[in-house]
Design a protein around this motif. Structure first.
Motif, PDB file in Angstrom:
ATOM      1  N   ALA A  94      29.386 -53.267  15.916  1.00 48.41           N
ATOM      2  CA  ALA A  94      29.350 -54.134  17.096  1.00 48.41           C
ATOM      3  C   ALA A  94      30.004 -53.491  18.319  1.00 48.41           C
ATOM      4  N   ARG A  95      31.125 -52.803  18.145  1.00 44.99           N
ATOM      5  CA  ARG A  95      31.866 -52.276  19.293  1.00 44.99           C
ATOM      6  C   ARG A  95      31.898 -50.754  19.387  1.00 44.99           C
ATOM      7  N   MET A  96      31.346 -50.068  18.416  1.00 43.02           N
ATOM      8  CA  MET A  96      31.338 -48.607  18.468  1.00 43.02           C
ATOM      9  C   MET A  96      30.271 -48.042  17.549  1.00 43.02           C
ATOM     10  N   ALA A  97      30.041 -46.754  17.711  1.00 43.89           N
ATOM     11  CA  ALA A  97      29.107 -46.031  16.850  1.00 43.89           C
ATOM     12  C   ALA A  97      29.768 -44.738  16.405  1.00 43.89           C
ATOM     13  N   SER A  98      29.528 -44.331  15.172  1.00 45.59           N
ATOM     14  CA  SER A  98      30.023 -43.048  14.668  1.00 45.59           C
ATOM     15  C   SER A  98      28.903 -42.033  14.792  1.00 45.59           C
ATOM     16  N   ALA A  99      29.274 -40.789  15.077  1.00 46.81           N
ATOM     17  CA  ALA A  99      28.265 -39.752  15.251  1.00 46.81           C
ATOM     18  C   ALA A  99      28.777 -38.423  14.717  1.00 46.81           C
ATOM     19  N   ASP A 100      27.870 -37.617  14.160  1.00 48.38           N
ATOM     20  CA  ASP A 100      28.181 -36.255  13.751  1.00 48.38           C
ATOM     21  C   ASP A 100      27.789 -35.330  14.892  1.00 48.38           C
ATOM     22  N   ILE A 101      28.706 -34.468  15.290  1.00 51.84           N
ATOM     23  CA  ILE A 101      28.435 -33.527  16.375  1.00 51.84           C
ATOM     24  C   ILE A 101      27.688 -32.336  15.783  1.00 51.84           C
ATOM     25  N   MET A 102      26.509 -32.057  16.330  1.00 50.76           N
ATOM     26  CA  MET A 102      25.655 -30.991  15.816  1.00 50.76           C
ATOM     27  C   MET A 102      25.690 -29.740  16.686  1.00 50.76           C
ATOM     28  N   CYS A 103      25.791 -29.913  18.011  1.00 52.97           N
ATOM     29  CA  CYS A 103      25.812 -28.787  18.945  1.00 52.97           C
ATOM     30  C   CYS A 103      26.874 -29.035  20.011  1.00 52.97           C
ATOM     31  N   VAL A 104      27.543 -27.974  20.418  1.00 54.82           N
ATOM     32  CA  VAL A 104      28.474 -28.006  21.538  1.00 54.82           C
ATOM     33  C   VAL A 104      27.884 -27.098  22.597  1.00 54.82           C
ATOM     34  N   GLU A 105      27.598 -27.707  23.787  1.00 56.65           N
ATOM     35  CA  GLU A 105      26.846 -27.000  24.822  1.00 56.65           C
ATOM     36  C   GLU A 105      25.525 -26.583  24.182  1.00 56.65           C
ATOM     37  N   SER A 106      25.212 -25.304  24.101  1.00 59.00           N
ATOM     38  CA  SER A 106      23.945 -24.882  23.490  1.00 59.00           C
ATOM     39  C   SER A 106      24.154 -24.194  22.142  1.00 59.00           C
ATOM     40  N   LYS A 107      25.373 -24.287  21.573  1.00 59.89           N
ATOM     41  CA  LYS A 107      25.677 -23.601  20.314  1.00 59.89           C
ATOM     42  C   LYS A 107      25.854 -24.596  19.172  1.00 59.89           C
ATOM     43  N   ALA A 108      25.271 -24.279  18.020  1.00 57.61           N
ATOM     44  CA  ALA A 108      25.415 -25.131  16.836  1.00 57.61           C
ATOM     45  C   ALA A 108      26.817 -24.982  16.265  1.00 57.61           C
ATOM     46  N   VAL A 109      27.336 -26.069  15.705  1.00 60.60           N
ATOM     47  CA  VAL A 109      28.657 -26.022  15.078  1.00 60.60           C
ATOM     48  C   VAL A 109      28.509 -25.560  13.635  1.00 60.60           C
ATOM     49  N   LYS A 110      29.500 -24.809  13.142  1.00 62.80           N
ATOM     50  CA  LYS A 110      29.481 -24.349  11.762  1.00 62.80           C
ATOM     51  C   LYS A 110      30.191 -25.334  10.849  1.00 62.80           C
ATOM     52  N   GLU A 111      31.166 -26.053  11.412  1.00 58.12           N
ATOM     53  CA  GLU A 111      31.929 -27.026  10.645  1.00 58.12           C
ATOM     54  C   GLU A 111      31.486 -28.418  11.044  1.00 58.12           C
ATOM     55  N   GLY A 157      42.438 -17.607  16.814  1.00 57.54           N
ATOM     56  CA  GLY A 157      42.271 -18.185  15.486  1.00 57.54           C
ATOM     57  C   GLY A 157      42.307 -17.143  14.389  1.00 57.54           C
ATOM     58  N   HIS A 158      42.444 -17.621  13.157  1.00 57.31           N
ATOM     59  CA  HIS A 158      42.520 -16.738  11.995  1.00 57.31           C
ATOM     60  C   HIS A 158      41.185 -16.106  11.648  1.00 57.31           C
ATOM     61  N   LYS A 159      40.111 -16.855  11.811  1.00 53.88           N
ATOM     62  CA  LYS A 159      38.810 -16.329  11.462  1.00 53.88           C
ATOM     63  C   LYS A 159      37.802 -16.782  12.506  1.00 53.88           C
ATOM     64  N   THR A 160      36.684 -16.101  12.534  1.00 49.45           N
ATOM     65  CA  THR A 160      35.649 -16.427  13.501  1.00 49.45           C
ATOM     66  C   THR A 160      35.071 -17.795  13.204  1.00 49.45           C
ATOM     67  N   ARG A 161      34.939 -18.579  14.217  1.00 49.57           N
ATOM     68  CA  ARG A 161      34.412 -19.928  14.062  1.00 49.57           C
ATOM     69  C   ARG A 161      33.244 -20.124  15.006  1.00 49.57           C
ATOM     70  N   GLY A 162      32.463 -21.132  14.710  1.00 48.47           N
ATOM     71  CA  GLY A 162      31.380 -21.501  15.594  1.00 48.47           C
ATOM     72  C   GLY A 162      31.928 -22.283  16.776  1.00 48.47           C
ATOM     73  N   ALA A 163      31.055 -22.925  17.477  1.00 48.80           N
ATOM     74  CA  ALA A 163      31.451 -23.713  18.639  1.00 48.80           C
ATOM     75  C   ALA A 163      32.365 -24.857  18.210  1.00 48.80           C
ATOM     76  N   VAL A 164      33.376 -25.138  19.021  1.00 52.42           N
ATOM     77  CA  VAL A 164      34.323 -26.214  18.752  1.00 52.42           C
ATOM     78  C   VAL A 164      34.287 -27.183  19.928  1.00 52.42           C
ATOM     79  N   PRO A 165      34.113 -28.477  19.666  1.00 48.07           N
ATOM     80  CA  PRO A 165      34.076 -29.427  20.778  1.00 48.07           C
ATOM     81  C   PRO A 165      35.441 -29.548  21.454  1.00 48.07           C
ATOM     82  N   GLU A 166      35.444 -29.578  22.777  1.00 51.75           N
ATOM     83  CA  GLU A 166      36.646 -29.740  23.576  1.00 51.75           C
ATOM     84  C   GLU A 166      36.404 -30.870  24.565  1.00 51.75           C
ATOM     85  N   PRO A 167      37.455 -31.457  25.096  1.00 49.24           N
ATOM     86  CA  PRO A 167      37.271 -32.531  26.080  1.00 49.24           C
ATOM     87  C   PRO A 167      36.447 -32.055  27.276  1.00 49.24           C
TER      88      PRO A 167
END
Length: 111
Positions: free
Chosen positions: A87-104, A64-74
Motif C-alpha cells: 500500500a505505501r511502498m514497493a520493493s525492487a531489485d536493482i539490475m543496472c546502475v547508470e548503464s552498467k549491470a550489477v554483479k551483486e 576495495g579488496h576485489k574488483t566489483r561491478g557497478a555499485v548504486p550511490e545516492p
C-alpha cells in the motif's frame, strides 16, 4: 585484530572533512556537506591534485579488496525490477546502475 585488518574501512565510516579533502572513488559526501564517508569496504588512499589543477585539496578514496561491478550511490540513475507492491511502498531489485549491470544483488524500496 591482526595488523592488516586495522586499516580496513567499512561503509559509513567518516574519512575526512570536506573543507580539506575532495570525495573520490569509494566515498560520498554526507548530506550535511561536511564529512566524507566510505561507501565500500577497503583501504583509505589519498591522491594529490593534478599539477595543472586550480583545486589544491587532496582527494580521499577507498580502494576495495576485489574488483566489483557497478555499485548504486545516492543520486545515480538505476534500472530496477519491482518485486513486491504494498500500500505505501514497493520493493525492487536493482539490475543496472547508470548503464552498467550489477554483479551483486541490491534491493531498494520505493515509497
Amino acid at each position: 585484530m591482526s595488523a592488516g585488518e586495522e586499516n580496513i574501512l567499512t561503509p559509513g565510516e567518516i574519512l575526512e572533512d570536506s573543507s580539506q579533502f575532495i570525495a573520490g572513488k569509494g566515498t560520498y559526501l554526507a548530506p550535511n556537506g561536511r564529512n566524507i564517508h566510505a561507501s565500500l569496504t577497503g583501504q583509505r588512499r589519498v591522491v594529490p591534485p593534478p599539477v595543472d589543477s586550480a583545486e589544491k585539496r587532496l582527494t580521499v578514496e577507498v580502494v576495495g579488496h576485489k574488483t566489483r561491478g557497478a555499485v548504486p550511490e545516492p543520486g545515480v540513475v538505476v534500472i530496477t525490477r519491482v518485486t513486491r507492491v504494498m500500500a505505501r511502498m514497493a520493493s525492487a531489485d536493482i539490475m543496472c546502475v547508470e548503464s552498467k549491470a550489477v554483479k551483486e544483488k541490491f534491493t531498494g524500496i520505493i515509497r
